[in-house]
Design a protein around this motif. Structure first.
Motif, PDB file in Angstrom:
ATOM      1  N   UNK A  90     -41.990  24.124 -22.497  1.00 36.63           N
ATOM      2  CA  UNK A  90     -42.955  23.274 -23.182  1.00 36.63           C
ATOM      3  C   UNK A  90     -44.368  23.795 -22.946  1.00 36.63           C
ATOM      4  N   UNK A  91     -45.123  23.902 -24.048  1.00 35.82           N
ATOM      5  CA  UNK A  91     -46.504  24.373 -23.939  1.00 35.82           C
ATOM      6  C   UNK A  91     -47.408  23.240 -23.457  1.00 35.82           C
ATOM      7  N   UNK A  92     -48.703  23.510 -23.369  1.00 33.52           N
ATOM      8  CA  UNK A  92     -49.659  22.539 -22.820  1.00 33.52           C
ATOM      9  C   UNK A  92     -49.712  21.243 -23.618  1.00 33.52           C
ATOM     10  N   UNK A  93     -49.419  21.319 -24.919  1.00 30.74           N
ATOM     11  CA  UNK A  93     -49.424  20.121 -25.769  1.00 30.74           C
ATOM     12  C   UNK A  93     -48.078  19.399 -25.760  1.00 30.74           C
ATOM     13  N   UNK A  94     -47.092  19.961 -25.093  1.00 32.10           N
ATOM     14  CA  UNK A  94     -45.769  19.344 -25.035  1.00 32.10           C
ATOM     15  C   UNK A  94     -44.821  19.798 -26.134  1.00 32.10           C
ATOM     16  N   UNK A  95     -45.207  20.811 -26.888  1.00 33.31           N
ATOM     17  CA  UNK A  95     -44.349  21.340 -27.950  1.00 33.31           C
ATOM     18  C   UNK A  95     -43.264  22.218 -27.338  1.00 33.31           C
ATOM     19  N   UNK A  96     -42.018  21.968 -27.723  1.00 35.47           N
ATOM     20  CA  UNK A  96     -40.887  22.757 -27.226  1.00 35.47           C
ATOM     21  C   UNK A  96     -40.903  24.134 -27.866  1.00 35.47           C
ATOM     22  N   UNK A  97     -40.696  25.158 -27.050  1.00 37.62           N
ATOM     23  CA  UNK A  97     -40.637  26.549 -27.511  1.00 37.62           C
ATOM     24  C   UNK A  97     -39.334  27.162 -27.014  1.00 37.62           C
ATOM     25  N   UNK A  98     -38.560  27.712 -27.942  1.00 40.86           N
ATOM     26  CA  UNK A  98     -37.298  28.367 -27.563  1.00 40.86           C
ATOM     27  C   UNK A  98     -37.592  29.821 -27.230  1.00 40.86           C
TER      28      UNK A  98
END
Length: 194
Positions: A90-98
């Motif tokens: 999860x990035x700083x904004x909380x977006x999931x990244x595979x």
């Protein structure tokens, strides 16, 4: 504990992968390994099997791995195998990244010393990114997930994990990475080896 032999190693890998998968850290899609011969060493031959249409728990998997033995080397033995797959951070904004190979699992079927090793090769577990910039939101969203998974693996295997050797990009501690040493509010820039 891990028993020696390929079948027990695959069973251990399946159980460990299930824990890592439950935390979103490893969705296995392949196995990779190398071949060696006693007295000769590594043969420079690598093999792999897709897990797309099968699972680590497939009873035929051990025979398929043995069937990959190089024809010109009938005494070849496999090294430990790496469970390869994708994981989510999860990035700083909380977006999931595979991410491919977010976490890797190496399991050795060696009769002398069967073992399992969890490796990470990304900065999302650390207090600073590889450029030395502190990233507390990224760390807070990812490091606790890794720590929880490692604690569950300790319970699953019935042994306490030993941190690996220190590397250029970080030093392992019981359930994560040592905090970066800050100078003037920044960690060390490690991008020269990326």
């Amino acid at each position: 504990m891990i028993e020696p032999g390929l079948e027990p190693a695959l069973a251990t890998a399946a159980r460990m992968s299930a824990v890592l998968s439950a935390h979103g850290l490893l969705d296995p899609h392949a196995l990779e390994w190398s071949w060696f011969e006693v007295g000769k060493g590594g043969l420079g031959i690598d093999s792999g099997l897709s897990l797309v249409s099968r699972s680590l728990g497939d009873e035929k998997l051990a025979d398929e791995i043995r069937g990959c033995r190089p024809v010109g080397h009938p005494r070849a033995e496999m090294t430990g195998f790496v469970v390869v797959g994708t994981g989510v951070w999860f990035d700083a904004e909380g977006t999931a990244r595979r991410e491919e190979r977010l976490v890797e699992l190496l399991v050795s079927p060696d009769a002398i010393g069967p073992s399992a090793e969890v490796s990470v090769h990304h900065d999302v577990w650390a207090t600073c990114d590889f450029r030395g910039n502190p990233h507390p939101a990224v760390h807070a969203r990812n490091a606790p997930r890794l720590a929880a998974a490692l604690r569950e693996l300790d319970a699953l295997l019935g042994v306490e994990a030993e941190p690996g050797e220190p590397g250029y990009f970080g030093m392992a501690k019981a359930y994560g990475l040592e905090d970066a040493e800050l100078v003037d509010g920044r960690g060390t820039d490690l991008t020269d080896l990326l």
